[in-house]
Motif scaffolding. Sequence first.
Motif, PDB file in Angstrom:
ATOM      1  N   LYS A   1      15.107 -13.534   2.757  1.00  0.00           N
ATOM      2  CA  LYS A   1      16.034 -13.573   1.619  1.00  0.00           C
ATOM      3  C   LYS A   1      16.315 -12.143   1.167  1.00  0.00           C
ATOM      4  N   ARG A   2      17.222 -12.029   0.194  1.00  0.00           N
ATOM      5  CA  ARG A   2      17.532 -10.717  -0.370  1.00  0.00           C
ATOM      6  C   ARG A   2      16.743 -10.517  -1.665  1.00  0.00           C
ATOM      7  N   LEU A   3      16.171  -9.338  -1.800  1.00  0.00           N
ATOM      8  CA  LEU A   3      15.407  -9.012  -3.004  1.00  0.00           C
ATOM      9  C   LEU A   3      16.362  -8.725  -4.155  1.00  0.00           C
ATOM     10  N   ILE A   4      16.269  -9.537  -5.203  1.00  0.00           N
ATOM     11  CA  ILE A   4      17.169  -9.442  -6.356  1.00  0.00           C
ATOM     12  C   ILE A   4      16.453  -8.913  -7.595  1.00  0.00           C
ATOM     13  N   GLY A   5      15.258  -9.428  -7.858  1.00  0.00           N
ATOM     14  CA  GLY A   5      14.554  -9.091  -9.088  1.00  0.00           C
ATOM     15  C   GLY A   5      13.273  -8.326  -8.850  1.00  0.00           C
ATOM     16  N   MET A   6      13.130  -7.196  -9.548  1.00  0.00           N
ATOM     17  CA  MET A   6      11.928  -6.377  -9.472  1.00  0.00           C
ATOM     18  C   MET A   6      10.965  -6.781 -10.592  1.00  0.00           C
TER      19      MET A   6
ATOM     20  N   LEU B   1       0.786  -1.223   0.000  1.00  0.00           N
ATOM     21  CA  LEU B   1       0.000   0.000   0.000  1.00  0.00           C
ATOM     22  C   LEU B   1       0.824   1.283   0.000  1.00  0.00           C
ATOM     23  N   ALA B   2       2.030   1.263   0.603  1.00  0.00           N
ATOM     24  CA  ALA B   2       2.766   2.513   0.739  1.00  0.00           C
ATOM     25  C   ALA B   2       3.803   2.694  -0.359  1.00  0.00           C
ATOM     26  N   ARG B   3       4.824   1.856  -0.378  1.00  0.00           N
ATOM     27  CA  ARG B   3       5.862   1.997  -1.394  1.00  0.00           C
ATOM     28  C   ARG B   3       6.486   0.642  -1.668  1.00  0.00           C
ATOM     29  N   ASP B   4       7.120   0.542  -2.815  1.00  0.00           N
ATOM     30  CA  ASP B   4       7.737  -0.721  -3.205  1.00  0.00           C
ATOM     31  C   ASP B   4       9.039  -0.935  -2.454  1.00  0.00           C
ATOM     32  N   PRO B   5       9.388  -2.197  -2.218  1.00  0.00           N
ATOM     33  CA  PRO B   5      10.712  -2.481  -1.661  1.00  0.00           C
ATOM     34  C   PRO B   5      11.789  -2.141  -2.680  1.00  0.00           C
ATOM     35  N   GLU B   6      13.019  -2.050  -2.223  1.00  0.00           N
ATOM     36  CA  GLU B   6      14.132  -1.723  -3.105  1.00  0.00           C
ATOM     37  C   GLU B   6      15.009  -2.943  -3.330  1.00  0.00           C
ATOM     38  N   ARG B   7      15.588  -3.010  -4.523  1.00  0.00           N
ATOM     39  CA  ARG B   7      16.507  -4.100  -4.845  1.00  0.00           C
ATOM     40  C   ARG B   7      17.656  -4.111  -3.811  1.00  0.00           C
ATOM     41  N   GLY B   8      17.934  -5.290  -3.288  1.00  0.00           N
ATOM     42  CA  GLY B   8      18.980  -5.406  -2.286  1.00  0.00           C
ATOM     43  C   GLY B   8      18.476  -5.451  -0.863  1.00  0.00           C
ATOM     44  N   ASP B   9      17.194  -5.099  -0.637  1.00  0.00           N
ATOM     45  CA  ASP B   9      16.624  -5.193   0.708  1.00  0.00           C
ATOM     46  C   ASP B   9      16.636  -6.646   1.180  1.00  0.00           C
ATOM     47  N   VAL B  10      16.857  -6.833   2.476  1.00  0.00           N
ATOM     48  CA  VAL B  10      16.691  -8.152   3.088  1.00  0.00           C
ATOM     49  C   VAL B  10      15.272  -8.186   3.653  1.00  0.00           C
ATOM     50  N   VAL B  11      14.463  -9.097   3.114  1.00  0.00           N
ATOM     51  CA  VAL B  11      13.017  -9.056   3.340  1.00  0.00           C
ATOM     52  C   VAL B  11      12.526 -10.365   3.954  1.00  0.00           C
TER      53      VAL B  11
ATOM     54  N   ILE C   1      21.369  -9.568 -14.460  1.00  0.00           N
ATOM     55  CA  ILE C   1      20.100  -8.854 -14.363  1.00  0.00           C
ATOM     56  C   ILE C   1      19.882  -8.087 -15.661  1.00  0.00           C
ATOM     57  N   ASN C   2      18.816  -8.439 -16.342  1.00  0.00           N
ATOM     58  CA  ASN C   2      18.486  -7.824 -17.642  1.00  0.00           C
ATOM     59  C   ASN C   2      19.643  -7.908 -18.626  1.00  0.00           C
ATOM     60  N   GLY C   3      20.266  -9.086 -18.640  1.00  0.00           N
ATOM     61  CA  GLY C   3      21.320  -9.371 -19.608  1.00  0.00           C
ATOM     62  C   GLY C   3      22.703  -8.875 -19.227  1.00  0.00           C
TER      63      GLY C   3
ATOM     64  N   ASN D   1      21.609  -0.967  -8.615  1.00  0.00           N
ATOM     65  CA  ASN D   1      21.293   0.279  -7.901  1.00  0.00           C
ATOM     66  C   ASN D   1      22.384   0.673  -6.912  1.00  0.00           C
ATOM     67  N   GLY D   2      23.524  -0.044  -6.953  1.00  0.00           N
ATOM     68  CA  GLY D   2      24.653   0.315  -6.111  1.00  0.00           C
ATOM     69  C   GLY D   2      24.715  -0.381  -4.771  1.00  0.00           C
ATOM     70  N   VAL D   3      23.722  -1.194  -4.425  1.00  0.00           N
ATOM     71  CA  VAL D   3      23.725  -1.923  -3.161  1.00  0.00           C
ATOM     72  C   VAL D   3      24.743  -3.059  -3.229  1.00  0.00           C
ATOM     73  N   SER D   4      25.656  -3.095  -2.258  1.00  0.00           N
ATOM     74  CA  SER D   4      26.691  -4.133  -2.209  1.00  0.00           C
ATOM     75  C   SER D   4      26.506  -5.006  -0.972  1.00  0.00           C
ATOM     76  N   HIS D   5      26.801  -6.286  -1.123  1.00  0.00           N
ATOM     77  CA  HIS D   5      26.672  -7.229  -0.014  1.00  0.00           C
ATOM     78  C   HIS D   5      27.561  -8.428  -0.304  1.00  0.00           C
ATOM     79  N   ASN D   6      27.849  -9.202   0.713  1.00  0.00           N
ATOM     80  CA  ASN D   6      28.672 -10.397   0.557  1.00  0.00           C
ATOM     81  C   ASN D   6      27.827 -11.571   0.078  1.00  0.00           C
ATOM     82  N   ILE D   7      28.424 -12.403  -0.768  1.00  0.00           N
ATOM     83  CA  ILE D   7      27.823 -13.687  -1.130  1.00  0.00           C
ATOM     84  C   ILE D   7      28.874 -14.771  -0.929  1.00  0.00           C
TER      85      ILE D   7
END
Length: 262
Positions: free
Chosen positions: A102-107, A79-89, A121-123, A172-178
């Motif tokens: 998990k981590r949000l990867i694909g919008m 209802l309010a706003r979309d999550p952002e790529r890279g969020d842990v949800v 992501i998108n080729g 979108n510039g979000v960095s994290h360890n894998i």
Amino acid sequence: MTTKTKDDGGIVETIKTIVYALLIAGVFRTLFFQPFWIPSGSMKDTLLIGDFLFVNKMAYGYSRYSCPFGLCPFDGRILARDPERGDVVVFRHPANGADFIKRLIGMPGDRIQMINGVLNINGTPVKLEPAGNFTETFEKQGPSGNYPRCHNAPVGEGGTCEKPRQIETLPNGVSHNILNIQDGGFGDNTKVFTVPEGQYFFMGDNRDNSEDSRYPLVSGGVGFVPAEYLIGRADRVMFSAAGRSLFFVWTWRPDRFFKAIR
């Protein structure tokens, strides 16, 4: 008589205070935050088994599974706003109803594919940088008592379990360890997943130890996750214990207390 009356009154007031405190805590939990205990290693090394956190249920506004008492006006969308790529949800599993993190990867509209262990992501392959090895002791972990999987297997009890670590940077510039456990597994090479409108694609940071959107619901995976199944965003680890019980003080991890989740 007077003393007894005062004592009885004091007990009643104490009980009322406890009841009010529990009610306030229940409302606070229902409306704003939900506790979550990490049960598995699918998000290592961002989240470890035994991490305790609160999920911010207001991060995206209320949805079907974060709405208190089911009273929110709901039409199937956040209802309010979309999550952002890279969020842990934290979200509700679309099939079995369990809570997953998990981590949000694909919008919506994205094309997601794994090629030789690299996320595309998108080729376009995402940026990867080596970040040494993640190490942990090869021993039973958490209440379930499972052993970690190791890149340098076999490892004996009490030995050092290693997994190569990389820094992954999303568009979108979000960095994290894998982490990587093995090369050439099914999850390392996939078809192209086109994320439907109103749905999301999630992956675990411990890529070879995560049942996520790369795997369909029929095989025990997550598949695409509709927006209404989102519960909230994980922002900070509040407490962490490496043992089978939080009462085992000697297993606490003070360095993870109040640790921001990135």
